[in-house]
Design an enzyme around this catalytic site. Structure first.
Site, PDB file in Angstrom:
ATOM      1  N   ARG A 579       0.827  -1.200   0.000  1.00 59.63           N
ATOM      2  CA  ARG A 579       0.000   0.000   0.000  1.00 59.63           C
ATOM      3  C   ARG A 579       0.860   1.248   0.000  1.00 59.63           C
ATOM      4  O   ARG A 579       1.936   1.283   0.611  1.00 59.63           O
ATOM      5  CB  ARG A 579      -0.901   0.039   1.247  1.00 59.63           C
ATOM      6  N   SER A 640       7.978  -5.307   6.575  1.00 60.63           N
ATOM      7  CA  SER A 640       7.683  -6.462   7.446  1.00 60.63           C
ATOM      8  C   SER A 640       8.520  -7.686   7.087  1.00 60.63           C
ATOM      9  O   SER A 640       7.993  -8.767   6.786  1.00 60.63           O
ATOM     10  CB  SER A 640       6.187  -6.785   7.377  1.00 60.63           C
ATOM     11  N   ASP A 694       5.165  -3.200  12.329  1.00 57.84           N
ATOM     12  CA  ASP A 694       3.742  -2.938  12.560  1.00 57.84           C
ATOM     13  C   ASP A 694       3.414  -2.735  14.034  1.00 57.84           C
ATOM     14  O   ASP A 694       2.449  -2.030  14.371  1.00 57.84           O
ATOM     15  CB  ASP A 694       2.888  -4.064  11.973  1.00 57.84           C
TER      16      ASP A 694
END
Length: 959
Positions: A579, A640, A694
């Protein structure tokens, strides 16, 4: 006059619908703790939570009080579906005066009957003083039952008035009397009256009670419940039972009656009432503590209408019967349907019609004025005679009447109307119960077996036809099937006892299987202390390399303070899709826009330059679409993949995962690779200022809304936590001033063996089957990726032990990961945490568990569904408790770091397990409060930690 009488005995369908609604309303009142005392339909819990499944086996003793007799039975079940139980009966006549004497004498007599029956039944070579023989006690009086084996007598009836019993636990009274007979070797109490002492006979026969076996009273019940249990014996579960009139004990192999009084009839009457019981959802039975599964409820519907609800259909004939009864104004429904009263209703109708000269004109009807002269047997003889009136005339003449042919026809009409009304009212009550079951189980339709027993059912040839037709009109969504009961008060009582023992044995085995997963307070305190030790090891420069909790610096030194302003980009890369976001931070708040882009497989597995060029192309496309291409915007990068972070904007890729294998990236600074791609594309519209994971993003996203948020927690597919640590404690970095967010990477807690004591066999099996055995062990106890697999391992063990699915093989259950963690949420959604929440929640029915089990091709009974839910609850509760123990170590360290007596802090939390599981968050918070009482911890759900959170890291860095 005849037509008027017949009309008064006929109830329109509309009125039956109203009556059904009234009964359902009264049933709900009876189940409610607040309104139970005012309800006329008592809805008494029986504490029977299961029906027979056919595996019950063993010897079971039954003793029953029936009118002026004591009946004893020995029932042997063979676990063959209960198709061929072996039964032996004996009947003992009570001596005169015992029913009105002392309570102790009554129970001593019952105990002596039991011991004598055993002495006669069990041969000397089969006697074992160490054997425990379970006994079911059929006690047909109103009791307040609080357990299956505990019930206080509320009042005597049926001619009994023994002193010293009302308000006492009758189960304990019987058990004490039996113990006295077995243990005192002959020191019996005087039961009063002129009757022979059973003990004298035993002494002459050289029978010693203590050498027989130990008798344990394990269950108390009434005959209605026994009827339901009897009808569940043939492989067809029965969840409703109705007693319609006098019930009878069946013919027995042999009988022996004390006092040399031989009972010539092969059957004996037990009760003449009407009643119904059914399996209700346990959480709705507020007068009992049980909230799981189902419980049989004894409606005691005989008092329905005592509040006036039946006044408009109560005929003058009913009024006369009520006035002449021993309890005027009470049990009005029973007086309209019970076989004790139907003959009396007919008698008063005939008296009225005779006075109006509609029947027996010119004949002497004095005989009709004698109460009880017109019995139920007379009524049944009249209405079952379909061919002519010869038998009707004979019955009336035997009574002393002189009927003509017209009289016989009219008497027959009246009898049929009275009995037809009784059956119709039974059907209305049944329809109320069936609709209630269907509604509370949230089912569109209900198919159920109904056990039926009683003189009205067995004696009236049209009973079943009328009952089914009327109930289907009133409850069209329900399809009942009537099953004839066989000796509900005897054989059924044995079944209650057998099921109780089966469930007790199963409970012991279930507890044995689940015990290792049930953590005590001390267990959790120890885990908290171990986490604290590992945190200290991870922060210390000398021990960091060997610590299972890595405690990685993130170089994020501040949380949002609310003064951040501007537009910030965020890049969230963690899989085949990524994203790009723009986050607008204004005085009014935060707004966002985002776009999802795909990374083709060829790019994922190509060169590093190709991968990062593709990412920059997508960022340019996004900025052009948002009219931002001419602006230089700070960018927060959520990456990540495993990295060694060297600074806020510098992190070396340790290795690729999730299908990525782009060359030239491992060991390189991924922020620099992104910057170089931007230079190649000559894109000046962004400046990478921070790389985060995150968990940190979650803390920052929540920190904008709550300045006290200094902890981030992820509980989803994986689990991790971060928090703001004092720089003076971070030994792996230089500097003592301020604070820094530490990424704990607590999923690896226990990899050094410090948690081996809480790992169960099931955990070890799951760990061994993963791609990283021995690694991320704490995560494998908590996160959503593994909980379903732990449950599957437990279910397989329980199936092997024949605790589930009756031990039948379940091939699909052998498939790894077939039991998804989302199933836990669905299953546990049927039971919120507390009885109060249970009773205020409409919840999902247990049928959802059955749906899941069918998806897994598992043939599950209702009891299987309940046990399955318990397994899921145990696994998810442990996960929440362990997560809380880890969090308790964090907040206590923060409190001590800051020298506070009380710490107030907020945890920003994200992850599907925390958000979607119905009980996880509540269990976690409850346990945390218990383990860290000096910390006031609030929880704030994160909104897009990996996107919004990354942008806020960039915003704070820019500030």
């Amino acid at each position: 006059q005849i037509q008027r009488a017949l009309r008064s005995l006929s109830i329109p369908l509309e009125r039956l619908h109203i009556m059904k609604g009234h009964m359902m309303h009264d049933m709900c009142k009876g189940l409610s703790r607040e309104t139970h005392a005012q309800a006329k339909v008592r809805m008494l819990p029986t504490y029977i939570c299961s029906t027979p499944n056919g595996t019950e086996k063993g010897n079971f003793l039954v003793v029953e009080l029936c009118q002026n007799q004591v009946r004893t039975l020995l029932v042997t079940l063979y676990g063959d579906g209960n198709m061929s139980p072996q039964m032996t009966y004996k009947i003992f006549e009570m001596p005169e005066g015992l029913m009105q004497g002392e309570g102790e004498a009554l129970f001593d007599f019952i105990a002596q009957c039991v011991i004598h029956f055993l002495a006669e039944t069990i041969s000397p070579e089969n006697r074992n003083p160490e054997e425990h023989l379970p006994l079911g006690f059929v006690f047909p009086f109103t009791c307040q039952q609080t357990q299956l084996d505990k019930a206080e007598l509320l009042s005597w009836s049926k001619g009994f008035s023994c002193s010293g019993v009302v308000g006492k636990d009758v189960v304990q009274l019987l058990q004490s009397a039996i113990n006295k007979q077995q243990g005192d070797n002959g020191e019996t109490s005087d039961t009063g009256g002129n009757w022979y002492s059973l003990w004298n006979i035993w002494k002459s026969s050289e029978i010693v009670p203590g050498q027989l076996c130990h008798v344990d009273v394990v269950a108390l019940m009434n005959d209605t419940v026994g009827t339901m249990m009897t009808c569940s014996m043939e492989g067809r579960p029965c969840e409703v039972a109705m007693v319609a009139g006098e019930t009878w004990a069946p013919p027995v192999p042999w009988q022996w009656v004390w006092g040399a009084v031989l009972v010539l009839s092969p059957i004996i009457p037990t009760d003449k009432g009407s009643n119904c019981c059914f399996m209700a959802e346990a959480y709705l039975v507020e007068t009992a503590e049980e909230t799981s599964g189902r419980m049989c409820v004894n409606t005691e519907w005989g008092c329905f209408g005592d509040d006036g609800a039946l006044n408009d259909i109560f005929t003058p004939f009913d009024e006369c019967v009520d006035v002449e009864s021993s309890n005027p104004g009470e049990k009005r429904f029973e007086k309209m349907v019970g076989t004790l009263y139907l003959g009396e209703i007919v008698r008063h109708a005939l008296i009225t019609l005779a006075s109006e000269r509609a029947i027996f004109t010119g004949s002497d009807v004095t005989v009709l004025k004698e109460k009880g002269v017109f019995t139920m047997q007379h009524v049944l003889g009249i209405i079952n005679n379909e061919e002519g009136i010869t038998e009707v005339k004979r019955i009336l003449e035997v009574l002393g009447l002189q009927p003509n042919e017209r009289d016989c026809g009219r008497v027959q009409q009246i009898c049929r109307a009275v009995v037809g009304r009784a059956v119709t009212l039974h059907a209305t009550g049944l329809a109320a119960i069936l609709s209630y079951m269907c509604q509370t189980r949230e089912m569109e339709s209900l198919m159920v077996n109904v056990g039926v027993e009683g003189e009205l059912y067995s004696g009236y040839s049209r009973f079943e036809e009328i009952l089914l037709n009327v109930s289907r009109l009133l409850a069209p969504e329900c399809t009942p099937t009537l099953l004839p009961s066989r000796d509900g008060s005897g054989r059924g009582a044995a079944m209650v006892t057998a099921v109780a023992l089966r469930l007790a044995a199963q409970r012991r085995e279930v507890n044995e299987v689940l015990a290792p997963l049930r953590l005590s307070h001390d267990d959790l305190v120890k885990v908290q202390a171990l986490m604290r030790e590992e945190m200290e090891r991870g922060l210390c420069k000398e021990t960091n390399a060997n610590a299972s909790v890595r405690m990685l610096p993130t170089y994020v030194s501040n949380t949002p303070d609310g003064t951040e302003r501007g537009d910030f980009l965020a890049l969230d890369l963690g899989g085949t899709n990524f994203r790009v976001l723009v986050v607008h931070v204004t005085e009014e708040g935060i707004s966002m826009a985002s776009e999802i882009y795909v990374i083709p497989a060829a790019v994922m597995q190509g060169t590093g330059e190709g991968l990062f060029d593709h990412i920059i192309d997508c960022i340019i496309h996004f900025q052009m679409k948002q009219n931002l291409v001419m602006r230089m915007l700070p960018l927060g990068f959520t990456f990540s993949f495993p990295c060694q972070q060297m600074g806020l904007d510098k992190a070396l890729l340790l290795n690729w995962t999730k299908g990525f294998s782009a060359s030239g990236c491992v060991g390189q600074d991924v922020v620099q690779l992104l910057r170089e791609a931007a230079q190649r594309k000559q894109h000046l519209g962004m400046q990478v200022v921070a790389l985060v994971n995150d968990t940190v993003g979650t803390m920052m996203a929540c920190g904008y809304d709550d300045p006290k948020c200094e902890i981030g927690l992820i509980v989803g597919t994986g689990t991790n936590a971060c928090y703001m640590e004092e720089m003076r404690n971070v030994g792996t970095l230089e500097g003592d001033q301020g604070r820094m967010c530490i990424n704990m990477e607590w999923g690896a807690f226990g990899d050094n063996g410090c948690l081996d004591h809480i790992f169960t066999h099931f955990d070890n099996v799951v760990d061994a089957s993963t791609v990283n055995p021995g690694k991320q062990r704490f995560e494998k106890l908590i996160s959503g990726m593994y909980l379903g697999e732990i449950v599957r391992q437990i279910l397989m063990t329980m199936t092997e032990k024949q605790l589930l699915f009756q031990g039948r093989p379940c091939p699909k259950l052998q498939t790894k990961n077939i039991f998804q963690t989302k199933f836990l949420s669905t299953i546990e959604l049927t039971l919120p945490l507390t009885p109060e929440l249970v009773r205020s929640s409409n919840g999902l029915a247990l049928r959802q568990i059955r749906t899941i089990l069918r998806e897994l091709e598992l043939d599950a009974s209702f009891d299987d569904s309940v046990l399955m839910r318990e397994v899921c609850q145990t696994v998810s509760l442990r996960a929440a408790q362990l997560c809380a123990a880890g969090l308790a170590a964090v907040v206590e360290k923060m409190r001590e770091n800051r020298g506070l007596d009380q710490l107030s802090v907020t945890v920003g939390v994200d992850g599907t397990l925390y958000k979607l599981h119905p009980c996880f968050s509540q269990n976690l918070q409850k346990t945390l409060k218990d383990l860290a009482p000096n910390c006031n911890v609030s929880f704030l759900l994160s909104e897009d930690g990996s996107g919004k959170g990354a942008a806020l890291v960039a915003a704070v860095a820019s500030r």
